[in-house]
Every structure is written in C-alpha cells, then in structure tokens.
Design an enzyme around this catalytic site. Structure first.
Site, PDB file in Angstrom:
ATOM      1  N   CYS A 532       1.057  -0.813   0.104  1.00  0.00           N
ATOM      2  CA  CYS A 532      -0.113   0.365   0.150  1.00  0.00           C
ATOM      3  C   CYS A 532       0.945   1.220  -0.125  1.00  0.00           C
ATOM      4  CB  CYS A 532      -1.508   0.074   0.878  1.00  0.00           C
ATOM      5  SG  CYS A 532      -0.109   0.075   2.787  1.00  0.00           S
ATOM      6  N   GLU A 576      -2.524   0.484  -4.101  1.00  0.00           N
ATOM      7  CA  GLU A 576      -1.537  -0.281  -4.409  1.00  0.00           C
ATOM      8  C   GLU A 576      -1.327  -1.025  -5.291  1.00  0.00           C
ATOM      9  OE1 GLU A 576      -2.813  -1.187  -0.975  1.00  0.00           O
ATOM     10  OE2 GLU A 576      -1.947  -4.090  -0.907  1.00  0.00           O
TER      11      GLU A 576
END
Ligand SMILES: C[S@@+](CC[C@H](N)C(=O)[O-])C[C@H]1O[C@@H](n2cnc3c(N)ncnc32)[C@H](O)[C@@H]1O
Length: 584
Positions: A532, A576
């Site tokens: 992330c 992500e």
C-alpha cells in the site's frame, strides 16, 4: 517533468491478461494532463523587485528534512520535478538556505490568483509562482486540479514551496471534473464534505483519470526511489479499477475530541448539587462549543463533523447514526478524545465452519442488507472472498475494500503461474506479513503446501482458524515471529526456495534489509510484492534486483517482470502496487 514520465503502451512482458473476474475500467489516456506547469503566476498587486526572504531578515530557517520515503519526501520530489530538477539542484547547491526562503512578494496570508499546473502524488494541485527576479516557487493547494484557475491563501512556507488554502475556483478545468463525485454535475453526487475533509482528494475526477493518476504514481515511485536504471523497470501496466467506486470501504474510524476544559469545569461546578442542578449544569456546559464526530480537516487542526461517508459501505453509514448519537449523549463524560471503529461484517455464521465441517464454496452470497456493523475491537468479523471465508478481530488488519479482493488475489495467482509459461511451477507458497491469511488461503488451491509468517500473534491465531474454517489445516502452517528471521524455520517444514513462491505484503514502512537479505538467501522462484506504499516498495524492489545481480553474478538474478497498481481506495490518491519478480 513532462508526460513522457508515463510510458505507453502497456508492457508486453507480462503476458497474463486480466482474469475474467475483473471489472475492467479503462484508464483515461495519459497525456500531459497531470504534469505540465502552466504559465507562472504573479499577483499583480504584489510585484516587487527583489527576493528578500518572507521570514525575518537574514534569519536562516533550519528545518529538518523529511524522513526518506515519507509523504513529505514524496511531496518534495513532486515540487522538485515541477520546478525542474536542474533548477532545484542549482538552488540546493547554493547552501545558503535559499530553498527555504519564499520570494518576499509571496508573504504569509497573501491571497494569490493562479492556475494549477500539476497534480502531486497525494492529489493536491501545484501552481508555479515566479518572482519578478525569476525565482521559481511552487504553491500547493488541495482540492484544486490541473488547469483550474483558483484563488488561494498562503498559510505556510516550506522548502521551495508554500501551502495554501483554496478560497475559490474561478474557472474549472474540464478534464479533471465531471466524475461521479462532481457536485457541479449533480448536487447530490459524491460527498458534501469534499473540499474540507482530508479523506478523499480525487472525488470530482472522472474515474478513468483517477486510475491514470495511480499509474503515474507507480511510475514516479520507481523513477524516484528504486535506484534502478529505466531498462530494469518495465512499463507500468494500467491500474485495475475497483468494481465498487463508492460504498466500498468496510472499515471507518471516525474521531471525536473531548469537551473543552472550561466546559468540563462548568460541569464540575454543579456536580455537588441535586439531579436538577446536574442537568442544568450539563446544559450550560454544552453551550458555546460543538461535539464533532468525523474525520480530520485537510490542512487544519480539529475534527470535522461528518454524518455520512459515501465511500463507506451502507451498513456502516447506518451504524454511524447510532454511534454518533451515543457519543453526543455521553460526550460530557469524556476527558480525552477517542476514535470509533465501525467494521462491516457478515452476520455470525451458523453453524460456524470448522476443520470437520468447513465452509462450503456453494454457500449463497448474502445480500448487502444482511451485513452487520461491528464496533468492538475484539469482536470477530466475517468476510467472504470468493469461495473462502475469513474471520478476524474487528480491530485487526484486513484489506478495506472487499469488492476488489477477488481481482487482486486472482492477479497474484496468475502472476505466479503465467498462462503458457513452461518454467518449473512453484509447489510451495510462503505468505510473508500474512495477516489473517488472505493470500495464503485464497491461493492455496494452486499449491501443495502453504506457510504464513506474521508478527502479530492475534493475526496468526486468526490465520490458523481461517485455514481450519476453510478445511485447509493439513496443507498450511502459520508461524508467529518476525519475518526478519523466518526462512530458516521453514526449511524443516520442507519449504525450499527452489520450489517456492513468496508473497510479500508488508506495512507502509516496507521491509527491512535483514528480511530482504533472507529472502535473497532463500531464493524463491517468484516474488510477488504487494504494497500500500509504492515508494517503500520501489526502494525494496530496487534492493532485491540490485543485490541479486551482485550476489548471483552471472548465475542468477531477479528481474522485475511487471508492475501494476490496484485501486483499493477509489476517490483517494492511494494505490496498492503489485510487483512481480522472477528468478532468472
Ligand atoms: C499490510 S498488512 C498485510 C496482511 C495480509 N497480507 C492481508 O492482505 O490481509 C501487513 C501485516 O504485516 C504484519 N507485520 C508488521 N511488521 C511485521 C514484521 N516485522 N514481520 C512480520 N509481520 C509483520 C502486520 O501485523 C500486518 O498484519
């Protein structure tokens, strides 16, 4: 910086097409939209002839540099690219503090009219200010988009840039508006708190352009932080969009502040009296301030009162009404502020799946209305990902956008086993930073054995339980311990690099060198690094590629085969990133 920072067309190297389960949202074509500084701005009423520092005369401002790979560091890279790397290098080389000194014409609280010229990675606008003597400076304004003509007010000077509050959009750029969250298009669209709440920066931006922005973020991260030559970094593949772009977030954490001290003091004054005094006292103490329950304001201290969050799932918004009422009623009893937890869950499963009676993939999918909201950190939450069921404590980590988990895990699977590949396929999977076992469990049908490694004992307990609920207890091993010293422990369980694949999914700070060194020593066939925080991912992937080339000599090395963003966080600037490294 020019549009060439995004290369197109997409990479050919990673042949795997999108799995059939993907809802493909096509990205907008990437062009100069994001990046071109537009004409520089001078406030005509403020033009002066020299660049005296805006701060106190002659005083050098010594400020700490941002931590490497932190949001502030990423922002500085945005500013540097926007002003021109050569120009910035020249200023920094002067070593006279000039990089901290805003042009004298650009004072604090100055109101400036300007045209936004670029987007930062975190989704704010950058405008160029050039002083009358030619000093270039960037103005960072949230909630404005490239080509918007804006009026903003400077409130802080920083290194080569100033931060400003948006006061007004004088003219909207058409490319960056008109998305589903653009309230000019539909006054009920998106979120009424856009423009104040710090949560979602991209709401008015059409979704295809949001995806392009995230692809650009991955591209920039690898250019800035991987230390890899461009020949070692494949073209960034288009971002995979989220099937749900609103009402997707399965966890929200609104905050509230305690009542001001003077209000509590007022309440205490009446504490000794009867019930009526107490009630009157409380009424008095509640006057003159507001109990706000919500999220942080962008660029300002304090909490915003938010009744509804359109990116949260419907059940969480319903529960938010109750939770807000509960806090409002009891607020006078709080000495400190606090954070609420609201987590979307399937209702309790009956009977609870177990190793002897595992979850059946043919279980009908429950409609949204059947979901419940959990507010206690320790209460188990149930979430389904395709044919698997997961349970974890409400307060622990699980990905927050359930709608994209099948595309994400399918993509990782297909990256490990590219269709048509003749290479020896891995039979063992090591899921490092495994949490409650998302990758290990969803990918388990493709492997003989799966091991998960995780630092949190609670998550390992959840992962073991999840393996049992899905009938996978015999092929899975879950180990609690630092990932930094784990591969040794796996050897005795039959895991060898030569037949393994490793999924790496660390927290935002990324991996540390001892972990990466052990990973290189283990030498798995494939590494899929999910993150992330693409900036620390770029650093770590750069390390793996560079170090493997050193250690492997002409014998072996890791090649960065593909890079792609997944939009787990629509309407926000987060992405992500999935990097696939193959042993060669
Ligand atoms: C981003 S989460 C990923 C979890 C899981 N892969 C998933 O998708 O649900 C990162 C996980 O790494 C764990 N973690 C943090 N530091 C660690 C370390 N040094 N070693 C092993 N695990 C760690 C955290 O507890 C957290 O569960």
């Amino acid at each position: 910086m020019t549009s060439s920072s995004i290369r197109s067309p997409p990479a050919k190297r990673f042949k795997s097409e999108l799995p059939s389960s993907f809802t493909e949202v096509t990205e907008a074509p990437v062009n100069a939209l994001f990046t071109e500084p537009s004409s520089s701005t001078q406030n005509p009423t403020q033009q002066k002839t020299n660049d005296k520092p805006a701060g106190k005369k002659g005083r050098k401002q010594r400020r700490p540099l941002p931590e490497a790979f932190s949001p502030a560091d990423v922002l500085f890279h945005d500013v540097r690219d926007f002003l021109g790397a050569d120009y910035v290098t020249e200023i920094l080389a002067k070593k006279d503090g000039a990089e901290w000194e805003a042009p004298g014409e650009l004072g604090l609280f100055e109101v400036v009219e300007t045209t936004a010229g670029a987007f930062t990675v975190s989704g704010e606008s950058l405008s160029l200010w050039t002083s009358s003597s030619g000093k270039k400076w960037a103005i960072i304004t949230p909630f404005a988009h490239p080509r918007d003509k804006i009026r903003c007010k400077i409130y802080k000077h920083d290194r080569l840039c100033s931060s400003a509050d948006l006061m007004e959009i004088l003219e909207y750029s058409e490319e960056f508006r008109g998305g589903e969250g653009d309230r000019r298009k539909n006054p009920n669209a998106g979120c009424k708190y856009f423009g104040e709440c710090g949560g979602c920066q991209l709401q008015p931006v059409p979704y295809p352009l949001q995806l392009s922005h995230k692809r650009r973020t991955v591209d920039l991260a690898y250019k800035r932080f991987s230390t890899l030559p461009s020949t070692s970094v494949p073209d960034i593949l288009p971002t995979i969009g989220s099937p749900k772009q609103w009402a997707y977030r399965t966890k929200i954490t609104p905050h509230f502040d305690a009542p001001p001290k003077w209000a509590r003091a007022k309440l205490a004054e009446n504490a000794g009296g009867g019930e009526e005094d107490l009630m009157n006292g409380e009424q008095e103490a509640r006057k003159g301030w507001e109990c706000r329950i919500g999220f942080e304001r962008k660029g300002k201290p304090g909490v915003m009162d938010i009744e509804e969050c359109p990116i949260a799932t419907p059940v969480l918004n319903v529960k938010l009404v109750d939770e807000r009422a509960r806090v409002q009623e009891t607020i006078m009893s709080f000495k400190k502020g606090a954070t609420l937890l609201l987590r979307d869950s399937l209702p309790n499963l009956e009977p609870l799946p177990s190793s002897t009676n595992p979850f059946s993939p043919s279980t009908p999918i429950l409609p949204e209305e059947a979901h419940i909201a959990i507010t206690n950190h320790r209460t188990p939450v149930y979430e389904r990902v395709g044919e698997f069921i997961f349970s974890f404590a409400a307060g622990s980590f699980f990905q927050n956008n359930n709608s994209i988990l099948i595309p994400l895990t399918t993509y990782v699977k297909e990256a490990i086993f590219p269709p048509g590949s003749t290479a020896f396929p891995p039979t063992h999977l090591v899921d490092t930073y495994c949490g409650s076992g998302l990758f290990g469990i969803t990918l388990s049908p493709c492997f003989e054995k799966v091991a998960g490694v995780e630092i949190s004992q609670d998550s390992i307990t959840a992962a073991k339980n999840n393996a049992e609920m899905n009938g996978l207890q015999d092929k899975t091993t879950w180990l609690c311990g630092k990932a930094e010293d784990i591969f040794g422990g796996l050897a005795e369980k039959g895991f060898e690099g030569g037949k393994s694949c490793v999924v790496v999914d660390p927290p935002r700070k990324g991996c540390d060198e001892p972990f990466l060194d052990q990973l290189l020593h283990f030498k798995p066939l494939t590494i899929v690094y999910v993150s992330c925080n693409v900036h620390t991912q770029a650093r770590d992937v750069g390390y793996l590629v560079n170090e493997s080339a050193k250690r492997g000599g002409s014998e072996w090395k890791y090649v960065l085969e593909s890079l792609r963003g997944f939009d787990l966080f629509p309407q926000t600037a987060h992405v992500e990133s999935v990097a696939v490294l193959r042993l060669q």
